[in-house]
Motif scaffolding. Structure first.
Motif, mmCIF file in Angstrom:
data_model
loop_
_atom_site.group_PDB
_atom_site.id
_atom_site.type_symbol
_atom_site.label_atom_id
_atom_site.label_comp_id
_atom_site.label_asym_id
_atom_site.label_seq_id
_atom_site.Cartn_x
_atom_site.Cartn_y
_atom_site.Cartn_z
ATOM 1 N N LYS A 66 -3.166 10.089 -88.368
ATOM 2 C CA LYS A 66 -2.727 8.968 -87.527
ATOM 3 C C LYS A 66 -1.307 9.219 -87.029
ATOM 4 O O LYS A 66 -0.478 9.770 -87.763
ATOM 5 N N LEU A 68 2.279 7.933 -85.791
ATOM 6 C CA LEU A 68 3.180 6.786 -85.865
ATOM 7 C C LEU A 68 3.556 6.338 -84.454
ATOM 8 O O LEU A 68 3.894 7.166 -83.596
ATOM 9 N N TYR A 73 8.518 0.760 -84.277
ATOM 10 C CA TYR A 73 7.150 0.632 -84.798
ATOM 11 C C TYR A 73 7.024 -0.441 -85.879
ATOM 12 O O TYR A 73 5.921 -0.771 -86.281
ATOM 13 N N LEU A 74 8.156 -0.967 -86.350
ATOM 14 C CA LEU A 74 8.089 -2.010 -87.384
ATOM 15 C C LEU A 74 7.940 -3.406 -86.786
ATOM 16 O O LEU A 74 7.608 -4.360 -87.480
ATOM 17 N N ARG A 79 4.437 -7.956 -92.948
ATOM 18 C CA ARG A 79 5.177 -7.440 -94.113
ATOM 19 C C ARG A 79 4.380 -7.595 -95.419
ATOM 20 O O ARG A 79 4.630 -6.885 -96.385
ATOM 21 N N ASN A 85 0.836 -3.201 -100.620
ATOM 22 C CA ASN A 85 0.504 -1.772 -100.561
ATOM 23 C C ASN A 85 -0.875 -1.535 -99.919
ATOM 24 O O ASN A 85 -1.608 -0.636 -100.306
ATOM 25 N N THR A 87 -2.287 0.123 -97.597
ATOM 26 C CA THR A 87 -1.910 1.204 -96.672
ATOM 27 C C THR A 87 -2.902 1.359 -95.529
ATOM 28 O O THR A 87 -2.515 1.736 -94.426
ATOM 29 N N LEU B 68 1.657 10.174 -89.538
ATOM 30 C CA LEU B 68 1.741 9.403 -90.779
ATOM 31 C C LEU B 68 1.173 10.229 -91.940
ATOM 32 O O LEU B 68 0.096 10.811 -91.827
ATOM 33 N N LEU B 74 3.220 4.949 -98.697
ATOM 34 C CA LEU B 74 4.321 4.032 -99.013
ATOM 35 C C LEU B 74 5.022 4.395 -100.318
ATOM 36 O O LEU B 74 6.117 3.916 -100.596
ATOM 37 N N ARG B 79 12.707 1.025 -99.632
ATOM 38 C CA ARG B 79 12.370 -0.263 -98.996
ATOM 39 C C ARG B 79 13.544 -0.836 -98.203
ATOM 40 O O ARG B 79 13.354 -1.645 -97.305
ATOM 41 N N ILE B 82 13.248 -0.418 -94.591
ATOM 42 C CA ILE B 82 12.384 -1.387 -93.907
ATOM 43 C C ILE B 82 13.178 -2.654 -93.616
ATOM 44 O O ILE B 82 13.192 -3.166 -92.504
ATOM 45 N N ASN B 85 15.506 -2.177 -90.882
ATOM 46 C CA ASN B 85 14.836 -1.729 -89.658
ATOM 47 C C ASN B 85 15.344 -0.360 -89.199
ATOM 48 O O ASN B 85 15.453 -0.078 -88.010
ATOM 49 N N ASP B 86 15.659 0.492 -90.163
ATOM 50 C CA ASP B 86 16.150 1.835 -89.830
ATOM 51 C C ASP B 86 14.938 2.731 -89.565
ATOM 52 O O ASP B 86 14.554 3.565 -90.393
ATOM 53 N N THR B 87 14.352 2.544 -88.388
ATOM 54 C CA THR B 87 13.074 3.190 -88.103
ATOM 55 C C THR B 87 13.191 4.720 -88.094
ATOM 56 O O THR B 87 12.238 5.406 -88.468
ATOM 57 N N ALA B 88 14.338 5.234 -87.687
ATOM 58 C CA ALA B 88 14.477 6.691 -87.605
ATOM 59 C C ALA B 88 14.400 7.312 -88.994
ATOM 60 O O ALA B 88 13.610 8.235 -89.234
ATOM 61 N N LEU B 90 13.387 5.872 -91.762
ATOM 62 C CA LEU B 90 12.114 5.513 -92.399
ATOM 63 C C LEU B 90 11.002 6.462 -91.947
ATOM 64 O O LEU B 90 10.159 6.894 -92.753
ATOM 65 N N ALA B 91 11.023 6.806 -90.646
ATOM 66 C CA ALA B 91 9.985 7.691 -90.117
ATOM 67 C C ALA B 91 9.968 9.023 -90.865
ATOM 68 O O ALA B 91 8.908 9.590 -91.118
ATOM 69 N N LEU B 94 8.020 8.368 -93.942
ATOM 70 C CA LEU B 94 6.594 8.080 -93.728
ATOM 71 C C LEU B 94 5.842 9.306 -93.219
ATOM 72 O O LEU B 94 4.622 9.396 -93.354
ATOM 73 N N CYS B 95 6.587 10.207 -92.592
ATOM 74 C CA CYS B 95 5.944 11.331 -91.895
ATOM 75 C C CYS B 95 6.584 12.652 -92.295
ATOM 76 O O CYS B 95 7.804 12.785 -92.270
#
Lengths: 458, 458
Positions: A66, A68, A73-74, A79, A85, A87, B68, B74, B79, B82, B85-88, B90-91, B94-95
């Protein structure tokens, strides 16, 4: 600090040598597809997840790669899904797109989306990579190629005949000896009906699919465990023990299944396909195998599987007929039949048996030496002429020692080296060295061209 | 309810017609690459994000498609990222993987990873799709193909000469008239030095890059705004106003930059490349353009850009020399030079000018009609012979009305239809209909084969 570079597990780089081998396979398949009137399409690597999800079972959904969402994207994410969890559901909010998992679902999507531009029956082929988040192991990759040919919008069994002939032709050209196994979903349904357990068709086929591995007694034991009666299992035995020639097997099946309408239909279809393919002959060994069940929930008629005779490996090609390819996308009633060549397994078979024809690995036919500016200029002029004749050639780019230049040509398997030094320039000749015999001759350009032989004409 | 199928924005399906056109372009480029001794590699669609991140600037990092992680993605996530909102960042948790953004960084990774198997100088080509999460617009896609050829491990300017010759050959074959613009990063450095602002090389090149669009007066105004003195801007003018033949331009540049060592080196390199390419001649128009700056932070020597003369579109090919391709992956000192054909823009140019040669769109040369089981069996036998002669043919799969079968052949552009009915079977003949003239003749198999002409030999 510098990173130590690597690639994701289950993926591969392909070197020039590997590429020439793979191109040989893909080229062979592509040529046969064209010869039979199949036309190529391509679809994007990324599909909307809504297109892919739910098409490959629950397990398949998990194996989808998948992507992102871009940007924030958040935003709008539930939440609670993070807290709990969850996922799977969270992934559907974080990701709108996924990498294609096979070529069939994107093809179905393509047919529905472009139905007004397509001339039916639509014979398409597609050669593209697919991605699965499977656990990598020997012969199983996370990125691999599928080579699919399908006919949609035609019920005719002539399509099966043509596809089988195409399988035969591909492996004949690749020099891989194969057995083609044939079955029909309707025969499986007939068997289940006959032994009084039509609702247990899946259990029955899953069990008898193992007959080659575990033997008939163990299969019978498993069937009883799955709730079949002794009587049913007894009725199954003669069907599983059918043997003889292709024609004898079809005749036996016809008799054994004569009381089941669906079974008789299956035998009739099988007979038509077998007769059709016999009309023009087959190099491959043809087997009728009532235990063949691949993708049962998917196929509705003919089922095809191909095994290599000389290498122990899973099936290297498979296919069959499906009655409702596009229903899930809102276009019911589109019947089709298709096959899929497993390019990566075919590659493994060719590597194991070393069946590559000579010459596919050569890129350049002649390398010109480089001993300085003047010599290089002279070489470039001759190179231009040779290239105009379709001869693949190159000049060693740097003014290096003879030995180094020769080593380069040698390590790339270049068959000829053209040496241009002062002597050659003054006599308007080139010295052509045959790298396999070591022999060298001083020649005019025309004589050299005649020896090297153009591989392609202009 | 059935989903209405669609594909992600910025991606495309390619129909059989589009595929034959694209294959014509890719085939042309591939043949020329081979003719010049370049060897193909392929790398996976997915790379580790650590390989890709930081290689394309901050903006580029945002445009990477990230995949992803599979399974419990997760687990171990910070956390706080999240919450904030630090998407960069966090990405990155996640990836682990992303889709390749170009072919250059994967190639650099390949060279480092496989350096012990590679024979240098390494001339590789690579034709694969790349993915960018760019805002889609006309001519800009999220999935598009790049066709790259690079030589690494050689400083020789002969490589530039060969690459330019290759560009010329590709567009000569495609019949697209082009101008090749040449510059050298060292000339740009020399210019900056000469006008007393070496540290402003980026500002200067960004400004003068716009000269075609906004004119020299506006460029000068912009330079003053960026902090250059009137005097500097005055010293720049004669350089920007250089004209004459290629040779005159090189001579003028040599004079104007003679006080700058780096500039003089740049002119010397430019002269060597120009002389080299003139040795064998060029169909393309060759321009020296000191305002050409593409990818300044990347190129260290020659800079190349190609524009189509007959269509208003951005550059259709570009390239240049870079001194440190693989340093970021821990292998310093690997110099290289490469070009990249923009296949999708070339496709747009060919579509606009309708430059496709005749015949590339035909798949099947002859379709056999199907009027029943016996007729079909007879057709299949003849089809087998024709295919053995390399003739692409097919049989209409269903027993349908003549008109329907003819319409199918016609809509696919099939040049011949072979009709087999009772008369033909009894006389051992086939009726061959020429679909463009409407003419039809009753012929033996051999006569028909001779007329249809095999496209490929067996």
């Amino acid at each position: 600090m510098a990173q130590k570079p690597s690639i994701p597990k289950g993926t591969r780089d392909f070197s020039p040598l590997e590429m020439s081998r793979r191109n040989y396979i893909f080229g062979t398949i592509r040529n046969v597809f064209s010869l039979y009137g199949f036309r190529q399409i391509e679809t994007p690597a990324m599909e909307n997840l809504s297109t892919l999800m739910g098409k490959y079972g629950e397990e398949g959904d998990k194996l989808l790669f998948k992507i992102l969402n871009s940007g924030d994207y958040l935003r709008g994410i539930d939440r609670n899904l993070i807290e709990s969890n969850d996922t799977a559901r969270l992934a559907s909010q974080l990701c709108e797109k996924g990498l294609r998992y096979d070529l069939t679902v994107p093809f179905a999507r393509y047919v529905v989306q472009h139905r007004n531009e397509i001339t039916f029956p639509f014979k398409r082929y597609q050669i593209q990579p697919v991605w699965r988040a499977d656990r990598p192991q020997k012969g199983r990759y996370r990125e691999f190629y599928q080579c699919d040919a399908d006919v949609v919008g035609s019920d005719s069994l002539l399509n099966e005949v043509e596809l089988l002939s195409m399988i035969d032709e591909v492996f004949r050209r690749l020099k891989i000896r194969i057995a083609i196994k044939l079955n029909n979903r309707k025969i499986l349904a007939g068997i289940a009906e006959l032994i009084g357990a039509p609702e247990k068709i899946v259990d029955i086929t899953v069990a008898i699919d193992k007959i080659d591995k575990i033997g008939i007694e163990n299969v019978n034991a498993e069937l009883i465990e799955r709730g079949l009666s002794e009587e049913s299992v007894g009725a199954l035995r003669p069907i599983l023990e059918i043997d003889g020639t292709i024609e004898e097997r079809v005749n036996s099946l016809e008799k054994l299944l004569e009381k089941s309408e669906v079974g008789s239909n299956g035998v009739r279809e099988l007979r038509t396909v077998v007769n059709g393919i016999m009309e023009t002959g087959l190099d491959a060994r043809l087997d009728i195998d009532v235990s063949l069940a691949r993708g049962l929930n998917y196929y509705t008629g003919t089922i095809i599987e191909v095994k290599a005779l000389d290498v122990e490996i899973g099936s290297i090609t498979g296919g069959g007929r499906y009655d409702n390819l596009t229903g899930v996308f809102g276009l019911p009633g589109v019947s089709g039949v298709g096959i899929s060549f497993g390019a990566d397994r075919i590659y493994d078979v060719l590597n194991t048996l070393n069946l590559y024809p000579e010459g596919i690995e050569h890129c350049v036919q002649v390398m010109f030496t480089n001993f300085g500016e003047k010599e290089a200029a002279c070489a470039l002029r001759i190179i231009k002429k040779m290239r105009d004749c379709g001869i693949q050639c190159e000049i060693y780019p740097d003014t290096a020692k003879m030995q180094k230049q020769m080593k380069y040509a040698d390590s790339l398997g270049t068959p000829y080296v053209a040496i241009i030094g002062e002597t050659e320039m003054s006599q308007n000749r080139i010295t052509l060295k045959n790298m396999s015999t070591g022999e060298q001759q001083m020649l005019t350009e025309e004589e050299a061209i005649a020896i090297i032989n153009p591989a392609t004409s202009i």
